[in-house]
Design an enzyme around this catalytic site. Structure first.
Site, mmCIF file in Angstrom:
data_model
loop_
_atom_site.group_PDB
_atom_site.id
_atom_site.type_symbol
_atom_site.label_atom_id
_atom_site.label_comp_id
_atom_site.label_asym_id
_atom_site.label_seq_id
_atom_site.Cartn_x
_atom_site.Cartn_y
_atom_site.Cartn_z
ATOM 1 C CE1 TYR A 37 -30.835 -51.534 -57.684
ATOM 2 C CE2 TYR A 37 -29.349 -52.178 -59.334
ATOM 3 C CZ TYR A 37 -29.539 -51.689 -57.856
ATOM 4 O OH TYR A 37 -28.600 -51.580 -57.085
ATOM 5 C CE LYS A 38 -32.027 -48.731 -55.329
ATOM 6 N NZ LYS A 38 -32.149 -49.734 -54.169
ATOM 7 N NE ARG B 137 -35.816 -50.128 -48.013
ATOM 8 C CZ ARG B 137 -34.620 -49.956 -49.110
ATOM 9 N NH1 ARG B 137 -34.173 -48.697 -49.151
ATOM 10 N NH2 ARG B 137 -34.663 -50.906 -49.921
ATOM 11 C CG ASP C 55 -26.342 -42.976 -55.356
ATOM 12 O OD1 ASP C 55 -27.629 -43.155 -56.171
ATOM 13 O OD2 ASP C 55 -25.931 -43.776 -54.883
ATOM 14 C CG PHE D 70 -26.480 -47.944 -50.514
ATOM 15 C CD1 PHE D 70 -27.542 -48.510 -49.818
ATOM 16 C CD2 PHE D 70 -25.730 -48.584 -51.212
ATOM 17 C CE1 PHE D 70 -27.868 -50.084 -50.433
ATOM 18 C CE2 PHE D 70 -25.760 -49.946 -51.349
ATOM 19 C CZ PHE D 70 -26.890 -50.695 -50.970
HETATM 20 C C1 LIG Z 1 -28.339 -45.071 -53.022
HETATM 21 C C2 LIG Z 1 -27.755 -46.406 -53.519
HETATM 22 N N1 LIG Z 1 -26.850 -46.475 -54.214
HETATM 23 C C3 LIG Z 1 -26.221 -47.554 -54.926
HETATM 24 C C4 LIG Z 1 -26.907 -48.708 -54.432
HETATM 25 C C5 LIG Z 1 -26.425 -50.128 -55.017
HETATM 26 O O1 LIG Z 1 -25.387 -49.963 -55.995
HETATM 27 P P1 LIG Z 1 -25.118 -51.288 -56.958
HETATM 28 O O2 LIG Z 1 -26.173 -50.945 -57.887
HETATM 29 O O3 LIG Z 1 -23.745 -50.925 -57.360
HETATM 30 O O4 LIG Z 1 -25.456 -52.299 -56.169
HETATM 31 C C6 LIG Z 1 -27.951 -48.852 -53.966
HETATM 32 C C7 LIG Z 1 -28.768 -50.066 -53.641
HETATM 33 O O5 LIG Z 1 -29.832 -50.247 -53.170
HETATM 34 C C8 LIG Z 1 -28.500 -47.694 -53.416
HETATM 35 O O6 LIG Z 1 -29.730 -47.687 -52.589
#
Ligand SMILES: Cc1ncc(COP(=O)(O)O)c(C=O)c1O
Length: 428
Positions: free
Chosen positions: A239-240, A388, A214, A142
């Site tokens: 939030y996911k 998606r 991550d 990402f």
């Molecule tokens: C793998 C991954 N890392 C990080 C993030 C986003 O980071 P942040 O919460 O700082 O916006 C996302 C957002 O979709 C993501 O998919």
């Protein structure tokens, strides 16, 4: 992220071939997790397949937030830091997330954004391996993970090597002794491909490197075993699949064995050994508390805490089994209804290599996703050409999946979408 549906009409499964309808009905009838859908407040007429971007509202959140605002903040006021457990919230909520990622208590802290936690974790990893000059990341990671790898490498005098997970073993064979940390996600955020966390963690460790995962696209969607695998550091968002709400606090996991030497780059007063001593110099707190930074976002933490109760009593191996059933069924629907219309599934058919989303490529992905939203099916797109569909087994049914595929077939067949690509800056 996606557009607001209007008007909402989602149920379209009736127009699908009878064999698919019968399969959906049979699979839903056998679904032992179906009752969990009541733990979410899903609007009528909406099929929510965007929980890999922003989960829907868990039913436990509104009363928890009402209590937090009216009683705790409104009546108990500042005393709530003590009496309502506000001060401990980052650690308490961290432990609740920890339970979902296989972390024993005392190793996970919640707060800030994933990007901030990544910065902390990457910096701490570099400090734990000061004699090693390479930071390995995935070229398909990402964007924020890639940008922060570059930033931390620049600050710490490291060099970044972009190595796809499938090539890690070969890379480490040649350069492993120079690698400080391998920073990966177990899930490709575009295609939904699932990598082998255990094998990749072992490969990094065999080379003497640390591993940072991550978990944004994995936590809450599949069983994770960070302690068992010996993971060094992990981060993720709230939030996911955790459905903690827009901008929900993220989290950082650091294995207990690293705590004493964990150097965090943002030495805020909340991470001090004696925050209220107001001493002139920084002394890190013992344990994971040193990864706290500043005053935590209490309302968001309490929303996330309430959201996590949707997992109470839920066995994540069953969540994984249902998720695979949903994505298998989606791929079958895609095969029968969508590939003849120019859609190409890019998510692996092999269940061991599939996380909890299905991605389809189509040159008009943006217009198609918008048209779906207008019919009550929430999905999203990733540039340039991927649609998606995230499935959260806690509330998604096989009928939902069929409804989404049937709407998409109708939209594509009728040409009922705007083929204009998104303007720069459009939230997709
Ligand atoms: C793998 C991954 N890392 C990080 C993030 C986003 O980071 P942040 O919460 O700082 O916006 C996302 C957002 O979709 C993501 O998919």
């Amino acid at each position: 992220m996606t557009t607001t549906p209007s008007p909402r009409t989602a149920s379209r499964a009736d127009g699908a071939p009878s064999a698919l309808r019968e399969s959906a009905a049979r699979l839903d009838a056998d679904d032992a997790l179906a009752h969990l859908r009541d733990r979410f407040l899903l609007p009528e007429g909406v099929v929510h397949l965007d929980g890999n971007s922003l989960g829907p509202l868990p039913a436990a959140v509104p009363p928890a937030l009402t209590d937090a605002v009216t009683r705790q903040w409104g009546t108990d006021l500042i005393g709530s830091w003590n009496t309502n457990g506000w001060w401990e919230a980052p650690l308490r909520v961290g432990d609740a997330v920890g339970a979902l990622i296989g972390a024993a208590p005392g190793q996970t802290v919640a707060g800030d954004s994933t990007s901030v936690q990544l910065y902390t974790a990457l910096s701490a990893a570099a400090a734990l391996r000061p004699d090693r000059p390479l930071l390995v990341t995935d070229p398909g990671h990402f964007p924020t993970d890639r940008y922060l790898a570059d930033a931390v490498a620049g600050q710490r005098g490291l060099q970044v090597r972009r190595v796809p997970p499938h090539d890690l073993a070969a890379f480490l064979g040649a350069e492993g002794h120079r690698v400080a940390v391998v920073s990966y996600s177990p899930v490709d955020f575009r295609t939904g491909e699932l990598y082998d966390m255990e094998a990749l963690t072992r490969a990094a460790h065999d080379a003497g490197a640390l591993v940072l995962w991550d978990l944004c696209h994995a936590a809450g969607a599949l069983p994770l075993r960070v302690d068992d695998l010996g993971v060094d550091l992990a981060v993720g968002c709230g939030y996911k699949f955790l459905s903690g709400g827009p901008g929900a606090p993220a989290y950082l996991y650091a294995a207990r064995r690293h705590h004493a030497a964990l150097e965090t780059p943002l030495t805020g007063w909340n991470g001090h050994a004696d925050p209220f001593g107001l001493s002139r110099d920084y002394t890190p707190a013992p344990g994971i508390s040193r990864a706290r930074i500043g005053t935590p976002p209490v309302l968001s933490l309490l929303a996330l805490e309430a959201a996590l109760t949707a997992f109470d009593g839920v066995d994540l191996t069953r969540v994984r089994a249902k998720s695979l059933s949903l994505t298998s069924f989606f791929l079958r629907c895609a095969d029968e209804l969508l590939t003849p219309l120019g859609f190409t599934p890019v998510t692996p058919a092999d269940p061991d290599r599939r996380a909890s989303q299905v991605a389809l490529s189509h040159p008009h992905a943006h217009g198609l996703v918008r048209a779906l939203a207008e019919r009550g099916v929430l999905a999203d797109m990733r540039a340039p050409d991927l649609l998606r569909f995230g499935v959260n087994a806690l509330y998604t049914s096989h009928r939902d999946v069929l409804t989404a595929a049937a709407h998409l077939r109708d939209i594509a067949r009728e040409g009922a979408y705007d083929p204009t690509p998104p303007a720069a800056g459009t939230v997709t």
